[in-house]
Scaffold this motif. Structure first.
Motif, PDB file in Angstrom:
ATOM      1  N   ASP A   9      29.443  58.143  41.526  1.00 38.74           N
ATOM      2  CA  ASP A   9      29.131  58.083  40.095  1.00 38.74           C
ATOM      3  C   ASP A   9      27.813  58.818  39.869  1.00 38.74           C
ATOM      4  O   ASP A   9      26.875  58.679  40.659  1.00 38.74           O
ATOM      5  CB  ASP A   9      28.971  56.622  39.659  1.00 38.74           C
ATOM      6  CG  ASP A   9      30.197  55.794  39.982  1.00 38.74           C
ATOM      7  OD1 ASP A   9      30.991  55.550  39.070  1.00 38.74           O
ATOM      8  OD2 ASP A   9      30.368  55.418  41.162  1.00 38.74           O
ATOM      9  N   LYS A  13      30.903  65.065  38.443  1.00 39.61           N
ATOM     10  CA  LYS A  13      32.243  65.608  38.717  1.00 39.61           C
ATOM     11  C   LYS A  13      33.134  65.612  37.482  1.00 39.61           C
ATOM     12  O   LYS A  13      33.941  66.511  37.324  1.00 39.61           O
ATOM     13  CB  LYS A  13      32.865  64.910  39.926  1.00 39.61           C
ATOM     14  CG  LYS A  13      33.667  63.761  39.566  1.00 39.61           C
ATOM     15  CD  LYS A  13      33.940  62.796  40.627  1.00 39.61           C
ATOM     16  CE  LYS A  13      33.918  61.427  39.998  1.00 39.61           C
ATOM     17  NZ  LYS A  13      34.467  61.301  38.651  1.00 39.61           N
ATOM     18  N   SER A  14      32.974  64.612  36.589  1.00 42.77           N
ATOM     19  CA  SER A  14      33.843  64.591  35.404  1.00 42.77           C
ATOM     20  C   SER A  14      33.541  65.766  34.473  1.00 42.77           C
ATOM     21  O   SER A  14      34.457  66.374  33.909  1.00 42.77           O
ATOM     22  CB  SER A  14      33.709  63.264  34.655  1.00 42.77           C
ATOM     23  OG  SER A  14      34.111  62.208  35.505  1.00 42.77           O
ATOM     24  N   ARG A  33      43.496  62.510  36.208  1.00 42.65           N
ATOM     25  CA  ARG A  33      42.411  61.680  36.731  1.00 42.65           C
ATOM     26  C   ARG A  33      42.928  60.373  37.330  1.00 42.65           C
ATOM     27  O   ARG A  33      44.037  59.941  37.030  1.00 42.65           O
ATOM     28  CB  ARG A  33      41.435  61.347  35.611  1.00 42.65           C
ATOM     29  CG  ARG A  33      42.073  60.539  34.462  1.00 42.65           C
ATOM     30  CD  ARG A  33      41.037  60.067  33.491  1.00 42.65           C
ATOM     31  NE  ARG A  33      40.087  59.221  34.175  1.00 42.65           N
ATOM     32  CZ  ARG A  33      38.793  59.103  33.828  1.00 42.65           C
ATOM     33  NH1 ARG A  33      38.326  59.767  32.803  1.00 42.65           N
ATOM     34  NH2 ARG A  33      37.999  58.312  34.497  1.00 42.65           N
ATOM     35  N   GLU A  34      42.114  59.767  38.152  1.00 42.84           N
ATOM     36  CA  GLU A  34      42.311  58.389  38.601  1.00 42.84           C
ATOM     37  C   GLU A  34      40.998  57.657  38.412  1.00 42.84           C
ATOM     38  O   GLU A  34      39.954  58.207  38.785  1.00 42.84           O
ATOM     39  CB  GLU A  34      42.710  58.327  40.083  1.00 42.84           C
ATOM     40  CG  GLU A  34      44.118  58.816  40.326  1.00 42.84           C
ATOM     41  CD  GLU A  34      44.625  58.550  41.749  1.00 42.84           C
ATOM     42  OE1 GLU A  34      43.991  57.771  42.486  1.00 42.84           O
ATOM     43  OE2 GLU A  34      45.647  59.129  42.083  1.00 42.84           O
ATOM     44  N   PRO A  35      40.983  56.438  37.883  1.00 40.77           N
ATOM     45  CA  PRO A  35      42.130  55.777  37.294  1.00 40.77           C
ATOM     46  C   PRO A  35      42.383  56.283  35.887  1.00 40.77           C
ATOM     47  O   PRO A  35      41.527  56.935  35.308  1.00 40.77           O
ATOM     48  CB  PRO A  35      41.666  54.309  37.265  1.00 40.77           C
ATOM     49  CG  PRO A  35      40.184  54.392  37.077  1.00 40.77           C
ATOM     50  CD  PRO A  35      39.762  55.613  37.832  1.00 40.77           C
ATOM     51  N   ILE A  48      37.782  46.201  36.620  1.00 37.85           N
ATOM     52  CA  ILE A  48      36.407  46.661  36.890  1.00 37.85           C
ATOM     53  C   ILE A  48      35.434  45.883  36.000  1.00 37.85           C
ATOM     54  O   ILE A  48      34.418  45.372  36.453  1.00 37.85           O
ATOM     55  CB  ILE A  48      36.249  48.175  36.629  1.00 37.85           C
ATOM     56  CG1 ILE A  48      37.101  49.003  37.594  1.00 37.85           C
ATOM     57  CG2 ILE A  48      34.780  48.593  36.746  1.00 37.85           C
ATOM     58  CD1 ILE A  48      37.130  50.502  37.290  1.00 37.85           C
ATOM     59  N   ARG A  87      38.954  62.452  40.741  1.00 41.66           N
ATOM     60  CA  ARG A  87      39.171  61.324  41.674  1.00 41.66           C
ATOM     61  C   ARG A  87      40.634  61.229  42.082  1.00 41.66           C
ATOM     62  O   ARG A  87      41.541  61.573  41.329  1.00 41.66           O
ATOM     63  CB  ARG A  87      38.723  59.967  41.110  1.00 41.66           C
ATOM     64  CG  ARG A  87      37.243  59.839  40.861  1.00 41.66           C
ATOM     65  CD  ARG A  87      36.844  58.361  40.733  1.00 41.66           C
ATOM     66  NE  ARG A  87      35.443  58.210  40.379  1.00 41.66           N
ATOM     67  CZ  ARG A  87      34.438  58.363  41.235  1.00 41.66           C
ATOM     68  NH1 ARG A  87      34.683  58.654  42.485  1.00 41.66           N
ATOM     69  NH2 ARG A  87      33.200  58.214  40.836  1.00 41.66           N
ATOM     70  N   ARG A  92      39.397  55.750  46.933  1.00 42.27           N
ATOM     71  CA  ARG A  92      39.687  54.450  47.566  1.00 42.27           C
ATOM     72  C   ARG A  92      39.093  54.407  48.971  1.00 42.27           C
ATOM     73  O   ARG A  92      38.484  53.417  49.369  1.00 42.27           O
ATOM     74  CB  ARG A  92      41.205  54.222  47.684  1.00 42.27           C
ATOM     75  CG  ARG A  92      41.721  53.014  46.899  1.00 42.27           C
ATOM     76  CD  ARG A  92      42.299  53.408  45.622  1.00 42.27           C
ATOM     77  NE  ARG A  92      43.337  54.385  45.753  1.00 42.27           N
ATOM     78  CZ  ARG A  92      43.431  55.463  44.954  1.00 42.27           C
ATOM     79  NH1 ARG A  92      42.548  55.688  44.019  1.00 42.27           N
ATOM     80  NH2 ARG A  92      44.414  56.332  45.108  1.00 42.27           N
ATOM     81  N   TYR A  95      35.159  54.107  48.306  1.00 40.33           N
ATOM     82  CA  TYR A  95      34.636  52.943  47.556  1.00 40.33           C
ATOM     83  C   TYR A  95      35.191  51.614  48.091  1.00 40.33           C
ATOM     84  O   TYR A  95      34.448  50.661  48.286  1.00 40.33           O
ATOM     85  CB  TYR A  95      34.995  53.032  46.065  1.00 40.33           C
ATOM     86  CG  TYR A  95      34.133  53.967  45.246  1.00 40.33           C
ATOM     87  CD1 TYR A  95      33.052  53.476  44.498  1.00 40.33           C
ATOM     88  CD2 TYR A  95      34.396  55.324  45.187  1.00 40.33           C
ATOM     89  CE1 TYR A  95      32.276  54.314  43.719  1.00 40.33           C
ATOM     90  CE2 TYR A  95      33.620  56.178  44.411  1.00 40.33           C
ATOM     91  CZ  TYR A  95      32.557  55.672  43.682  1.00 40.33           C
ATOM     92  OH  TYR A  95      31.792  56.508  42.917  1.00 40.33           O
ATOM     93  N   GLN A  96      36.527  51.556  48.265  1.00 38.41           N
ATOM     94  CA  GLN A  96      37.099  50.259  48.653  1.00 38.41           C
ATOM     95  C   GLN A  96      36.819  49.940  50.121  1.00 38.41           C
ATOM     96  O   GLN A  96      36.862  48.777  50.514  1.00 38.41           O
ATOM     97  CB  GLN A  96      38.593  50.204  48.327  1.00 38.41           C
ATOM     98  CG  GLN A  96      38.871  49.741  46.890  1.00 38.41           C
ATOM     99  CD  GLN A  96      38.249  50.616  45.815  1.00 38.41           C
ATOM    100  OE1 GLN A  96      38.470  51.822  45.806  1.00 38.41           O
ATOM    101  NE2 GLN A  96      37.442  50.038  44.930  1.00 38.41           N
ATOM    102  N   GLU A 144      28.582  49.967  36.073  1.00 39.02           N
ATOM    103  CA  GLU A 144      29.669  49.215  36.682  1.00 39.02           C
ATOM    104  C   GLU A 144      29.161  48.666  38.010  1.00 39.02           C
ATOM    105  O   GLU A 144      28.166  49.142  38.545  1.00 39.02           O
ATOM    106  CB  GLU A 144      30.865  50.154  36.914  1.00 39.02           C
ATOM    107  CG  GLU A 144      31.614  50.418  35.624  1.00 39.02           C
ATOM    108  CD  GLU A 144      32.377  51.745  35.628  1.00 39.02           C
ATOM    109  OE1 GLU A 144      32.309  52.472  36.636  1.00 39.02           O
ATOM    110  OE2 GLU A 144      33.014  52.031  34.618  1.00 39.02           O
ATOM    111  N   GLU A 147      27.957  50.797  40.892  1.00 42.65           N
ATOM    112  CA  GLU A 147      26.928  51.809  40.682  1.00 42.65           C
ATOM    113  C   GLU A 147      25.539  51.415  41.156  1.00 42.65           C
ATOM    114  O   GLU A 147      24.556  52.034  40.788  1.00 42.65           O
ATOM    115  CB  GLU A 147      26.935  52.236  39.204  1.00 42.65           C
ATOM    116  CG  GLU A 147      28.279  52.859  38.840  1.00 42.65           C
ATOM    117  CD  GLU A 147      28.409  53.268  37.386  1.00 42.65           C
ATOM    118  OE1 GLU A 147      27.510  52.941  36.600  1.00 42.65           O
ATOM    119  OE2 GLU A 147      29.417  53.912  37.060  1.00 42.65           O
TER     120      GLU A 147
END
Ligand code: TYD
Length: 198
Positions: A9, A13-14, A33-35, A48, A87, A92, A95-96, A144, A147
Motif C-alpha cells: 500500500d 501501483k493503482s 483488479r483484485e479485490p 477488511i 493486484r 495473497r 499479505y496473507q 486499513e 497498513e
C-alpha cells in the motif's frame, strides 16, 4: 498475455495501472483488479473494514480471485486480449502469509497450494518497491489494518522473496520515480513482451 502489478500500500501501483489504460490504449488492454472485479469484492471490503477473522478474510480474497478468473481473466485471455491486473495472487502470497502467521504452521506453502490447481500464473509481474517509511507517509490517516509499517515491511520482504524466486516473471519498479517515468518504463516493457509473445 496476463500482466499483474503488485506492491505494498502506498507504492503508487493503482495510479500506475490507471495510467497504463491510456498509455496502452492502442493495444486495447483489459484493465482489472483484485479485490473488486466482481461482486465478491464487496464481501472482501466488508471483511477488511470489520477486521474480523484473518482466515475468513483470506478465503474471501481467494473467492474474489476465483470469480475474477471465471468472469474476467479467462474470457479475456481466451479472446487474445492483454489483461493488466492491479493486484493478483501474489498479494495473497505476500499479505496473507503475514495475517495467517499465527493460525497455520506454513501459511506461504498453504497459500501456494490452494491457488496452484486453479489459478492462471501471470506472464509478467511488476513489483513496485519503495522504502516502507515513504509508503506509509503517502497513505492517508485512515488506514486499513494491513497498513501498519511493521506489517508492510514484512509484506514487502515477502514480495521481494517471490521476485527473487521467479526472476523470469518479475520486473522490479522503483516506486520513488516520478509517476510518468514509472509509467513509460512499465508500458515499454509490456509492449516489448507483447511483441515477443506474438
Ligand atoms: P487494494 O484495493 O489494492 O487497496 P487500495 O485501498 O490501495 O485500493 O487492496 C485492499 C487491501 O487488501 C490492501 O491493503 C491489500 C490487501 N490485500 C490482501 O491483503 N490480500 C490480497 O490478496 C489482496 C488482493 C489485497
Amino acid at each position: 498475455m496476463l500482466v499483474t502489478v503488485e506492491g505494498i500500500d502506498g507504492s503508487g501501483k493503482s495510479t500506475l495501472v490507471k495510467g497504463l489504460a491510456g498509455a496502452l490504449a492502442d493495444l486495447d488492454p483489459v484493465i482489472t483488479r483484485e479485490p473488486g472485479a466482481t461482486w465478491v469484492g464487496e464481501a472482501v471490503r466488508r471483511s477488511i473494514a470489520e477486521n474480523d477473522d484473518p482466515m475468513t478474510e483470506c478465503l474471501l480474497f481467494i473467492a474474489d480471485h476465483a470469480a475474477h478468473l471465471r468472469h474476467v481473466v479467462r474470457p479475456a485471455l481466451a479472446a487474445g486480449r492483454i489483461v493488466v491486473s492491479d493486484r493478483y495472487a501474489d498479494s495473497r502470497y505476500a499479505y496473507q502469509a503475514v495475517t495467517l502467521k499465527n493460525l497455520l504452521p506454513d501459511p506461504a506453502g498453504w497459500l501456494q497450494a490452494v491457488h496452484a490447481p486453479f489459478t492462471v500464473v501471470p506472464g509478467l509481474t511488476f513489483l513496485c518497491v519503495l522504502p516502507v517509511d515513504a509508503a506509509v507517509t503517502r497513505l492517508k490517516e485512515k488506514r486499513e489494518h494491513f497498513e501498519e509499517a511493521s506489517v508492510l515491511g514484512e509484506v514487502q520482504q515477502n514480495f521481494l522473496a517471490l521476485a527473487e524466486a521467479d526472476p523470469e516473471r518479475f520486473v522490479l519498479v522503483d516506486a520513488l520515480l516520478p509517476v510518468d517515468e514509472m509509467l513509460s518504463f512499465v508500458a515499454d516493457e509490456i509492449r516489448r513482451r507483447a511483441g515477443a509473445a506474438r
